[in-house]
Design a protein around this motif. Structure first.
Motif, mmCIF file in Angstrom:
data_model
loop_
_atom_site.group_PDB
_atom_site.id
_atom_site.type_symbol
_atom_site.label_atom_id
_atom_site.label_comp_id
_atom_site.label_asym_id
_atom_site.label_seq_id
_atom_site.Cartn_x
_atom_site.Cartn_y
_atom_site.Cartn_z
ATOM 1 N N ARG A 15 29.657 57.721 -50.512
ATOM 2 C CA ARG A 15 30.914 56.720 -50.500
ATOM 3 C C ARG A 15 32.017 57.245 -49.290
ATOM 4 O O ARG A 15 32.502 56.430 -48.581
ATOM 5 C CB ARG A 15 31.552 56.899 -51.826
ATOM 6 N N ARG A 16 31.939 58.615 -49.135
ATOM 7 C CA ARG A 16 32.829 59.014 -48.159
ATOM 8 C C ARG A 16 32.271 58.463 -46.893
ATOM 9 O O ARG A 16 33.161 58.259 -45.735
ATOM 10 C CB ARG A 16 33.017 60.515 -48.040
ATOM 11 N N TYR A 17 31.160 58.691 -46.385
ATOM 12 C CA TYR A 17 30.504 58.113 -45.088
ATOM 13 C C TYR A 17 30.781 56.709 -45.007
ATOM 14 O O TYR A 17 30.965 56.076 -44.020
ATOM 15 C CB TYR A 17 29.046 58.458 -45.245
ATOM 16 N N LEU A 18 30.396 55.913 -46.087
ATOM 17 C CA LEU A 18 30.551 54.447 -46.035
ATOM 18 C C LEU A 18 32.085 54.076 -45.611
ATOM 19 O O LEU A 18 32.328 53.155 -44.744
ATOM 20 C CB LEU A 18 30.043 53.699 -47.396
ATOM 21 N N ARG A 19 33.179 54.743 -46.445
ATOM 22 C CA ARG A 19 34.585 54.573 -46.057
ATOM 23 C C ARG A 19 34.928 54.836 -44.669
ATOM 24 O O ARG A 19 35.529 53.934 -43.996
ATOM 25 C CB ARG A 19 35.370 55.380 -47.076
ATOM 26 N N PHE A 20 34.433 55.795 -44.111
ATOM 27 C CA PHE A 20 34.371 56.397 -42.844
ATOM 28 C C PHE A 20 33.897 55.207 -41.836
ATOM 29 O O PHE A 20 34.654 54.676 -40.840
ATOM 30 C CB PHE A 20 33.654 57.674 -42.497
ATOM 31 N N SER A 21 32.644 54.897 -41.989
ATOM 32 C CA SER A 21 32.137 53.886 -41.390
ATOM 33 C C SER A 21 32.860 52.333 -41.290
ATOM 34 O O SER A 21 32.985 52.052 -40.320
ATOM 35 C CB SER A 21 30.786 53.339 -41.788
ATOM 36 N N GLU A 22 33.315 52.090 -42.525
ATOM 37 C CA GLU A 22 34.048 50.788 -42.604
ATOM 38 C C GLU A 22 35.206 50.640 -41.722
ATOM 39 O O GLU A 22 35.722 49.828 -41.025
ATOM 40 C CB GLU A 22 34.283 50.517 -44.343
ATOM 41 N N GLU A 23 36.132 51.966 -41.957
ATOM 42 C CA GLU A 23 37.363 51.742 -41.232
ATOM 43 C C GLU A 23 37.044 51.923 -39.766
ATOM 44 O O GLU A 23 37.755 51.470 -39.017
ATOM 45 C CB GLU A 23 38.106 53.185 -41.669
ATOM 46 N N ARG A 72 35.792 48.777 -38.156
ATOM 47 C CA ARG A 72 37.101 47.731 -38.208
ATOM 48 C C ARG A 72 38.091 48.131 -36.966
ATOM 49 O O ARG A 72 38.571 47.312 -36.441
ATOM 50 C CB ARG A 72 37.724 47.820 -39.431
#
Length: 152
Positions: free
Chosen positions: A29-37, A40
């Motif tokens: 989840r932390r990696y996916l959040r990093f990726s999304e931010e 964007r």
């Protein structure tokens, strides 16, 4: 061990197993959040980044058909068509006629798409290096590989 046991798991989980699962899920989840931010902040949607990465990382070539992309991205064909349309509108990908199948087209990354993909992928690689411990696959208490070495 019965086939049903293999499908449902091979035994009770320990507290350490639950902690390992929770740590691994948190890492994902932390990696996916990093990726999304990160994506964007560079003007792309996460789906566009995934599209570019799927194209550049396609095994054996730098292009794919819409059907192949749908399989890779776990999306429906019409969703990938819309995604490719939007990415093409931004100059990230292009459609090229498929030389062997008049019904199909090749989707490939443009030079502009390559530049942004290279920047974003380097940032993702660096983040994965920092997160190495969180994203390490858990070692299970009942793992046959570790059980064998413990008996030696």
């Amino acid at each position: 061990m019965a086939a049903d046991d293999e499908q449902e798991g091979s035994g009770a989980l320990t507290k350490q197993d639950f902690e390992a699962l929770a740590r691994f899920r948190f890492g994902i989840r932390r990696y996916l959040r990093f990726s999304e931010e990160t994506v964007r902040s560079h003007g792309l949607t996460p789906q566009q980044y995934q599209l570019l990465l799927a194209l550049k990382g396609f095994p054996g070539r730098d292009w794919a058909t819409v059907r192949e992309l749908a399989d890779r991205l776990l999306l429906r064909h019409h969703s990938v068509v819309e995604l490719v349309d939007r990415a093409q509108g931004q100059g990230l990908v292009e459609r090229v006629p498929h030389p062997d199948d008049a019904r199909a087209v090749r989707v490939q990354v443009t030079a502009d798409g390559e530049q942004i993909l290279a920047r974003l992928s380097a940032l993702h690689r660096d983040e994965l290096r920092r997160m190495n411990a969180l994203l390490a696959l858990p070692a299970w208490q009942d793992d046959p590989a570790t059980s064998r070495t413990d008996r030696s």
